[in-house]
Design a protein around this motif. Sequence first.
Motif, mmCIF file in Angstrom:
data_model
loop_
_atom_site.group_PDB
_atom_site.id
_atom_site.type_symbol
_atom_site.label_atom_id
_atom_site.label_comp_id
_atom_site.label_asym_id
_atom_site.label_seq_id
_atom_site.Cartn_x
_atom_site.Cartn_y
_atom_site.Cartn_z
ATOM 1 N N MET A 137 0.857 -1.169 0.000
ATOM 2 C CA MET A 137 0.000 0.000 0.000
ATOM 3 C C MET A 137 0.900 1.227 0.000
ATOM 4 O O MET A 137 1.769 1.362 0.836
ATOM 5 N N GLY A 138 0.663 2.127 -0.945
ATOM 6 C CA GLY A 138 1.491 3.306 -1.075
ATOM 7 C C GLY A 138 1.146 4.392 -0.073
ATOM 8 O O GLY A 138 0.173 4.298 0.690
ATOM 9 N N ILE A 139 1.932 5.443 -0.082
ATOM 10 C CA ILE A 139 1.738 6.549 0.861
ATOM 11 C C ILE A 139 0.378 7.219 0.682
ATOM 12 O O ILE A 139 -0.313 7.473 1.679
ATOM 13 N N PRO A 140 -0.071 7.523 -0.561
ATOM 14 C CA PRO A 140 -1.409 8.131 -0.691
ATOM 15 C C PRO A 140 -2.508 7.252 -0.111
ATOM 16 O O PRO A 140 -3.426 7.751 0.543
ATOM 17 N N ASP A 141 -2.411 5.932 -0.344
ATOM 18 C CA ASP A 141 -3.416 5.023 0.214
ATOM 19 C C ASP A 141 -3.377 5.014 1.736
ATOM 20 O O ASP A 141 -4.404 4.926 2.390
ATOM 21 N N ARG A 142 -2.186 5.109 2.308
ATOM 22 C CA ARG A 142 -2.071 5.133 3.774
ATOM 23 C C ARG A 142 -2.661 6.412 4.350
ATOM 24 O O ARG A 142 -3.301 6.397 5.402
ATOM 25 N N ILE A 143 -2.458 7.534 3.662
ATOM 26 C CA ILE A 143 -3.041 8.803 4.115
ATOM 27 C C ILE A 143 -4.561 8.715 4.057
ATOM 28 O O ILE A 143 -5.260 9.089 5.004
ATOM 29 N N ILE A 144 -5.076 8.205 2.941
ATOM 30 C CA ILE A 144 -6.523 8.050 2.792
ATOM 31 C C ILE A 144 -7.067 7.123 3.876
ATOM 32 O O ILE A 144 -8.091 7.412 4.500
ATOM 33 N N LEU A 145 -6.382 6.013 4.117
ATOM 34 C CA LEU A 145 -6.830 5.070 5.140
ATOM 35 C C LEU A 145 -6.839 5.708 6.523
ATOM 36 O O LEU A 145 -7.762 5.511 7.312
ATOM 37 N N THR A 146 -5.824 6.520 6.820
ATOM 38 C CA THR A 146 -5.766 7.206 8.111
ATOM 39 C C THR A 146 -6.938 8.168 8.268
ATOM 40 O O THR A 146 -7.604 8.191 9.308
ATOM 41 N N LEU A 147 -7.196 8.978 7.237
ATOM 42 C CA LEU A 147 -8.313 9.925 7.295
ATOM 43 C C LEU A 147 -9.648 9.191 7.404
ATOM 44 O O LEU A 147 -10.529 9.589 8.173
ATOM 45 N N TYR A 148 -9.784 8.125 6.660
ATOM 46 C CA TYR A 148 -11.021 7.350 6.690
ATOM 47 C C TYR A 148 -11.228 6.696 8.053
ATOM 48 O O TYR A 148 -12.330 6.679 8.590
ATOM 49 N N THR A 149 -10.160 6.192 8.641
ATOM 50 C CA THR A 149 -10.235 5.590 9.972
ATOM 51 C C THR A 149 -10.642 6.638 11.002
ATOM 52 O O THR A 149 -11.467 6.369 11.888
ATOM 53 N N PHE A 150 -10.074 7.833 10.895
ATOM 54 C CA PHE A 150 -10.446 8.924 11.796
ATOM 55 C C PHE A 150 -11.936 9.257 11.652
ATOM 56 O O PHE A 150 -12.646 9.416 12.650
ATOM 57 N N LEU A 151 -12.420 9.328 10.414
ATOM 58 C CA LEU A 151 -13.828 9.619 10.168
ATOM 59 C C LEU A 151 -14.722 8.536 10.775
ATOM 60 O O LEU A 151 -15.733 8.839 11.418
ATOM 61 N N MET A 152 -14.344 7.293 10.601
ATOM 62 C CA MET A 152 -15.126 6.192 11.168
ATOM 63 C C MET A 152 -15.103 6.218 12.700
ATOM 64 O O MET A 152 -16.089 5.882 13.344
ATOM 65 N N ALA A 153 -13.988 6.651 13.293
ATOM 66 C CA ALA A 153 -13.903 6.774 14.751
ATOM 67 C C ALA A 153 -14.876 7.851 15.244
ATOM 68 O O ALA A 153 -15.552 7.665 16.265
ATOM 69 N N VAL A 154 -14.962 8.966 14.527
ATOM 70 C CA VAL A 154 -15.899 10.037 14.892
ATOM 71 C C VAL A 154 -17.332 9.527 14.804
ATOM 72 O O VAL A 154 -18.148 9.763 15.709
ATOM 73 N N VAL A 155 -17.655 8.807 13.741
ATOM 74 C CA VAL A 155 -19.002 8.254 13.587
ATOM 75 C C VAL A 155 -19.306 7.269 14.723
ATOM 76 O O VAL A 155 -20.396 7.277 15.293
ATOM 77 N N ALA A 156 -18.324 6.436 15.069
ATOM 78 C CA ALA A 156 -18.517 5.466 16.153
ATOM 79 C C ALA A 156 -18.775 6.171 17.480
ATOM 80 O O ALA A 156 -19.651 5.759 18.258
ATOM 81 N N VAL A 157 -18.032 7.242 17.756
ATOM 82 C CA VAL A 157 -18.243 8.002 18.991
ATOM 83 C C VAL A 157 -19.646 8.611 19.003
ATOM 84 O O VAL A 157 -20.338 8.578 20.032
ATOM 85 N N LEU A 158 -20.091 9.157 17.878
ATOM 86 C CA LEU A 158 -21.438 9.724 17.801
ATOM 87 C C LEU A 158 -22.508 8.662 18.037
ATOM 88 O O LEU A 158 -23.499 8.910 18.726
ATOM 89 N N VAL A 159 -22.315 7.471 17.482
ATOM 90 C CA VAL A 159 -23.278 6.377 17.697
ATOM 91 C C VAL A 159 -23.337 6.010 19.178
ATOM 92 O O VAL A 159 -24.414 5.819 19.747
ATOM 93 N N VAL A 160 -22.165 5.921 19.817
ATOM 94 C CA VAL A 160 -22.129 5.587 21.245
ATOM 95 C C VAL A 160 -22.826 6.678 22.059
ATOM 96 O O VAL A 160 -23.622 6.391 22.961
ATOM 97 N N LEU A 161 -22.517 7.940 21.750
ATOM 98 C CA LEU A 161 -23.141 9.046 22.488
ATOM 99 C C LEU A 161 -24.654 9.067 22.297
ATOM 100 O O LEU A 161 -25.404 9.346 23.245
ATOM 101 N N CYS A 162 -25.119 8.744 21.089
ATOM 102 C CA CYS A 162 -26.564 8.696 20.842
ATOM 103 C C CYS A 162 -27.211 7.533 21.597
ATOM 104 O O CYS A 162 -28.286 7.685 22.171
ATOM 105 N N SER A 163 -26.549 6.383 21.578
ATOM 106 C CA SER A 163 -27.151 5.216 22.237
ATOM 107 C C SER A 163 -27.191 5.374 23.754
ATOM 108 O O SER A 163 -28.036 4.794 24.420
ATOM 109 N N LEU A 164 -26.263 6.167 24.329
ATOM 110 C CA LEU A 164 -26.270 6.405 25.771
ATOM 111 C C LEU A 164 -27.176 7.573 26.166
ATOM 112 O O LEU A 164 -27.323 7.861 27.347
#
Length: 172
Positions: A1-28
């Motif tokens: 996996m090249g550097i651009p793909d790793r950057i994209i994966l990092t940003l995407y992982t961060f976005l998914m973490a934010v969504v996961a936190v929002l889901v947890v906050l909503c469910s609580l």
Amino acid sequence: MGIPDRIILTLYTFLMAVVAVLVVLCSLGIIGQTAITTFFATIPGNWEYAVGGIIILLVSLRLLIAGIGATGMTSLTISSADTGKVSVGKSAIEDYVAEIAKEVYGVYGVKVEAKMGEDHISIRINASIEPGINIPETTDEIKYNVRDTIKKVLGMEIGDIDLFFKQIKAKG
């Protein structure tokens, strides 16, 4: 996996973490249903959300393609005739180049990544080297051995050979 793909994966992982936190906050019950409803009510008519959605979709598709290995060639056709064709797999070339590099004195822990084009192969070699070994001479020896052997065995020219020594340390 090249550097651009790793950057994209990092940003995407961060976005998914934010969504996961929002889901947890909503469910609580920390974020109310009215806040979520109000947010989704503002989406229709806002082109910014549409652009964001398209970007997320493109990033998802790019990661999916990179994940299933659909980028780049996975085998190299050496010859093709009426009786059939002869191909060599990318992993076979990578393993063979690693063995060639390990034969050079003082080099160990070799990992190889090959990128294959229609008429050439580009190689990246990651390795460790023992202390006291002359790096420029060793690099030249590895490059010569790889180019010469691959030319003899596959009848193919090697394009670039990039070497990266990750450690200067005794074996063991």
